[in-house]
Design a protein around this motif. Structure first.
Motif, PDB file in Angstrom:
ATOM      1  N   GLU A 217       0.717  -1.494  -0.206  1.00  0.00           N
ATOM      2  CA  GLU A 217      -0.041  -0.099   0.199  1.00  0.00           C
ATOM      3  C   GLU A 217       0.910   1.276   0.416  1.00  0.00           C
ATOM      4  OE1 GLU A 217      -4.405  -1.249   2.116  1.00  0.00           O
ATOM      5  OE2 GLU A 217      -2.540  -0.542   3.474  1.00  0.00           O
ATOM      6  N   GLN A 218       1.999   1.188   0.119  1.00  0.00           N
ATOM      7  CA  GLN A 218       3.214   3.060  -0.135  1.00  0.00           C
ATOM      8  C   GLN A 218       2.470   2.625  -1.965  1.00  0.00           C
ATOM      9  OE1 GLN A 218       7.414   2.039   2.114  1.00  0.00           O
ATOM     10  NE2 GLN A 218       6.796  -0.163   1.534  1.00  0.00           N
ATOM     11  N   ASN A 219       3.049   4.259  -1.453  1.00  0.00           N
ATOM     12  CA  ASN A 219       2.584   4.666  -2.298  1.00  0.00           C
ATOM     13  C   ASN A 219       3.898   4.898  -3.595  1.00  0.00           C
ATOM     14  OD1 ASN A 219       0.645   6.390  -1.752  1.00  0.00           O
ATOM     15  ND2 ASN A 219       2.359   8.367  -0.937  1.00  0.00           N
ATOM     16  N   HIS A 220       4.893   4.383  -3.498  1.00  0.00           N
ATOM     17  CA  HIS A 220       6.026   4.415  -4.408  1.00  0.00           C
ATOM     18  C   HIS A 220       5.564   2.760  -4.785  1.00  0.00           C
ATOM     19  CE1 HIS A 220       7.687   3.308  -0.801  1.00  0.00           C
ATOM     20  NE2 HIS A 220       8.874   2.097  -1.313  1.00  0.00           N
ATOM     21  N   TYR A 221       4.577   1.814  -4.551  1.00  0.00           N
ATOM     22  CA  TYR A 221       4.095   0.922  -4.721  1.00  0.00           C
ATOM     23  C   TYR A 221       2.695   0.594  -5.012  1.00  0.00           C
ATOM     24  CZ  TYR A 221       8.248  -1.179  -2.711  1.00  0.00           C
ATOM     25  OH  TYR A 221       9.488  -1.547  -2.872  1.00  0.00           O
ATOM     26  N   ASN A 222       2.096   1.833  -5.625  1.00  0.00           N
ATOM     27  CA  ASN A 222       0.130   1.506  -5.853  1.00  0.00           C
ATOM     28  C   ASN A 222       0.353   1.065  -6.973  1.00  0.00           C
ATOM     29  OD1 ASN A 222       1.214   3.495  -7.819  1.00  0.00           O
ATOM     30  ND2 ASN A 222       0.263   5.275  -6.842  1.00  0.00           N
ATOM     31  N   ARG A 223       0.806   0.688  -7.975  1.00  0.00           N
ATOM     32  CA  ARG A 223       0.826   0.498  -9.205  1.00  0.00           C
ATOM     33  C   ARG A 223       0.373  -1.523  -9.472  1.00  0.00           C
ATOM     34  NH1 ARG A 223       6.413   0.091  -8.930  1.00  0.00           N
ATOM     35  NH2 ARG A 223       7.720  -1.886  -9.686  1.00  0.00           N
ATOM     36  N   LEU A 224       1.557  -1.544  -8.132  1.00  0.00           N
ATOM     37  CA  LEU A 224       0.659  -3.429  -7.540  1.00  0.00           C
ATOM     38  C   LEU A 224      -0.746  -3.413  -7.490  1.00  0.00           C
ATOM     39  CD1 LEU A 224       4.184  -4.358  -6.207  1.00  0.00           C
ATOM     40  CD2 LEU A 224       3.556  -4.507  -8.301  1.00  0.00           C
ATOM     41  N   LEU A 225      -1.051  -2.072  -5.954  1.00  0.00           N
ATOM     42  CA  LEU A 225      -2.136  -2.481  -5.271  1.00  0.00           C
ATOM     43  C   LEU A 225      -3.060  -2.168  -6.443  1.00  0.00           C
ATOM     44  CD1 LEU A 225      -3.768  -2.265  -2.765  1.00  0.00           C
ATOM     45  CD2 LEU A 225      -3.570   0.595  -2.763  1.00  0.00           C
ATOM     46  N   ALA A 226      -3.181  -1.444  -7.383  1.00  0.00           N
ATOM     47  CA  ALA A 226      -3.805  -1.243  -8.716  1.00  0.00           C
ATOM     48  C   ALA A 226      -4.263  -2.826  -9.475  1.00  0.00           C
ATOM     49  CB  ALA A 226      -3.427  -0.498  -9.614  1.00  0.00           C
ATOM     50  N   ALA A 227      -3.587  -3.209  -9.629  1.00  0.00           N
ATOM     51  CA  ALA A 227      -3.268  -4.680 -10.383  1.00  0.00           C
ATOM     52  C   ALA A 227      -4.636  -5.806  -9.219  1.00  0.00           C
ATOM     53  CB  ALA A 227      -2.325  -5.163 -10.747  1.00  0.00           C
ATOM     54  N   LEU A 228      -3.811  -5.473  -8.449  1.00  0.00           N
ATOM     55  CA  LEU A 228      -4.600  -6.481  -7.366  1.00  0.00           C
ATOM     56  C   LEU A 228      -6.222  -6.490  -6.915  1.00  0.00           C
ATOM     57  CD1 LEU A 228      -0.997  -7.545  -4.392  1.00  0.00           C
ATOM     58  CD2 LEU A 228      -2.432  -8.611  -6.453  1.00  0.00           C
ATOM     59  N   LEU A 229      -6.387  -5.068  -6.867  1.00  0.00           N
ATOM     60  CA  LEU A 229      -7.213  -4.768  -7.039  1.00  0.00           C
ATOM     61  C   LEU A 229      -8.475  -3.836  -8.110  1.00  0.00           C
ATOM     62  CD1 LEU A 229      -7.594  -0.946  -4.602  1.00  0.00           C
ATOM     63  CD2 LEU A 229      -7.731  -3.907  -3.516  1.00  0.00           C
ATOM     64  N   ASP A 230      -7.868  -5.133  -8.812  1.00  0.00           N
ATOM     65  CA  ASP A 230      -8.754  -5.482 -10.120  1.00  0.00           C
ATOM     66  C   ASP A 230      -9.012  -6.566 -11.090  1.00  0.00           C
ATOM     67  OD1 ASP A 230     -10.066  -4.617 -12.804  1.00  0.00           O
ATOM     68  OD2 ASP A 230      -7.991  -4.080 -13.809  1.00  0.00           O
ATOM     69  N   PRO A 231     -10.656  -6.255 -10.723  1.00  0.00           N
ATOM     70  CA  PRO A 231     -11.362  -7.674 -10.673  1.00  0.00           C
ATOM     71  C   PRO A 231     -10.674  -8.118 -12.452  1.00  0.00           C
ATOM     72  CG  PRO A 231     -12.539  -6.354 -10.719  1.00  0.00           C
ATOM     73  CD  PRO A 231     -11.526  -5.591 -10.128  1.00  0.00           C
ATOM     74  N   GLY A 232     -10.833  -7.224 -13.075  1.00  0.00           N
ATOM     75  CA  GLY A 232     -10.546  -8.136 -14.539  1.00  0.00           C
ATOM     76  C   GLY A 232      -8.839  -8.547 -14.479  1.00  0.00           C
ATOM     77  N   ALA A 233      -7.987  -7.860 -14.123  1.00  0.00           N
ATOM     78  CA  ALA A 233      -6.165  -8.311 -13.471  1.00  0.00           C
ATOM     79  C   ALA A 233      -5.653  -9.581 -13.679  1.00  0.00           C
ATOM     80  CB  ALA A 233      -5.375  -7.075 -12.968  1.00  0.00           C
ATOM     81  N   ASP A 234      -5.300 -10.260 -14.139  1.00  0.00           N
ATOM     82  CA  ASP A 234      -5.166 -11.543 -14.139  1.00  0.00           C
ATOM     83  C   ASP A 234      -3.230 -11.909 -13.356  1.00  0.00           C
ATOM     84  OD1 ASP A 234      -3.062 -11.136 -16.012  1.00  0.00           O
ATOM     85  OD2 ASP A 234      -4.260 -13.150 -17.728  1.00  0.00           O
ATOM     86  N   ALA A 235      -3.078 -12.889 -13.196  1.00  0.00           N
ATOM     87  CA  ALA A 235      -1.045 -12.646 -12.659  1.00  0.00           C
ATOM     88  C   ALA A 235      -0.233 -12.252 -13.720  1.00  0.00           C
ATOM     89  CB  ALA A 235      -0.763 -14.723 -12.484  1.00  0.00           C
ATOM     90  N   ALA A 236      -0.512 -11.991 -14.727  1.00  0.00           N
ATOM     91  CA  ALA A 236       0.574 -11.295 -16.034  1.00  0.00           C
ATOM     92  C   ALA A 236      -0.023 -10.277 -16.013  1.00  0.00           C
ATOM     93  CB  ALA A 236       0.020 -12.076 -17.613  1.00  0.00           C
TER      94      ALA A 236
END
Length: 286
Positions: A217-236
């Protein structure tokens, strides 16, 4: 007057008829008028005459005697009874007893006020899939999103693969309950340095999950958070985001080599997907 032989015959007929009536009519009530007629007939025969006939009757009167005896000795047949079937009587069934009211559901135990968002009730041992599920549940709770949109198969595969590549607390590596090798040592996480500071040991799975969540959840990892909160995003999608920190403002690499190893993560993801049980059920050191 009747001859003595006729008298004898009449007596025999009367006596025999009476005996027949007694034997056949046992248990039946004989009407009183029939009984009176028999008594009158018996008296007339003993005096040598019949009622309504002269004592000078000739022998041709014998058929009248038998006809008269037949008329008074014949038992009337009962009228036919309508034997219509009687409808069956419904069984008397007692009404069912009222069901007892349902037992009240036990109130959920209040969550400990320890700063952790998710508490695992089981004592373990725990594996990478357990850890990944709890991380995703905590992320959903922090973002106010439904769990079923965040705890998806693709997101679980991403975290299992990521944690296996990091290796914290599995296969004999340092970092108890710390698969991502985060170095967070918040006071409420109760983390202890391991291996001279190369990793951190956490006392429980709950503490290790919270440490991983706060790191993502740190600001400089928010791209990872966005991918994990997106129900349409897969592991790739997750690993494309992990290896492309410069595509998101303010983000940085997860580690110094991550940007150059995106293809390595994606290749290892295929291995995990082909043999998911082996990697996901790797036991965490605890």
């Amino acid at each position: 007057m009747f001859t003595s032989s006729v008298k004898f015959k009449l007596r025999t007929i009367v006596v025999g008829s009476l005996c027949a009536v007694v034997l056949i009519g046992q248990g039946l009530a004989i009407h009183s008028t029939r009984a009176s007629s028999l008594n009158a007939l018996s008296g007339s025969v003993s005096k040598g005459r019949l009622v309504g006939h002269s004592s000078k009757a000739k022998s041709g009167t014998e058929p009248l005697v038998f006809e008269f005896l037949h008329s008074i000795l014949t038992i009337p047949q009962p009228a036919p009874v309508d034997l219509a079937p009687v409808p069956p009587v419904a069984d008397s069934v007692a009404p069912p007893a009222p069901e007892p009211p349902p037992a009240p559901e036990p109130e959920p135990e209040p969550e400990p006020d320890d700063g952790l968002r998710v508490h695992v009730k089981s004592e373990g041992p725990h594996n990478l899939e357990d850890w990944a599920r709890q991380v995703l549940r905590s992320l959903a709770k922090g973002a106010g999103k439904p769990e079923d949109e965040v705890v998806t198969e693709g997101h679980i595969e991403a975290l299992v693969t990521f944690a296996y590549c990091e290796g914290g607390g599995i296969k004999g590596h340092l970092g108890q309950y710390n698969p991502l090798n985060t170095k967070r040592r918040d006071s409420d996480l109760r983390g202890q340095k391991a291996g001279g500071g190369a990793s951190v040991n956490f006392p429980t799975l709950d503490h290790g999950v919270e440490a991983a969540v706060r790191t993502i959840e740190q600001n400089h990892y928010n791209r990872l958070l966005a991918a994990l909160l997106d129900p349409g995003a897969d592991a790739a999608c997750f690993f494309n985001a992990l290896g492309s920190p410069h595509g998101t403002k303010g983000n940085c690499n997860w580690s110094e080599n991550d940007a150059g190893h995106r293809s390595t993560y994606l290749q290892f993801l295929k291995r995990v997907q082909r043999n998911y049980e082996h990697y996901a059920h790797e036991t965490l050191r605890g």
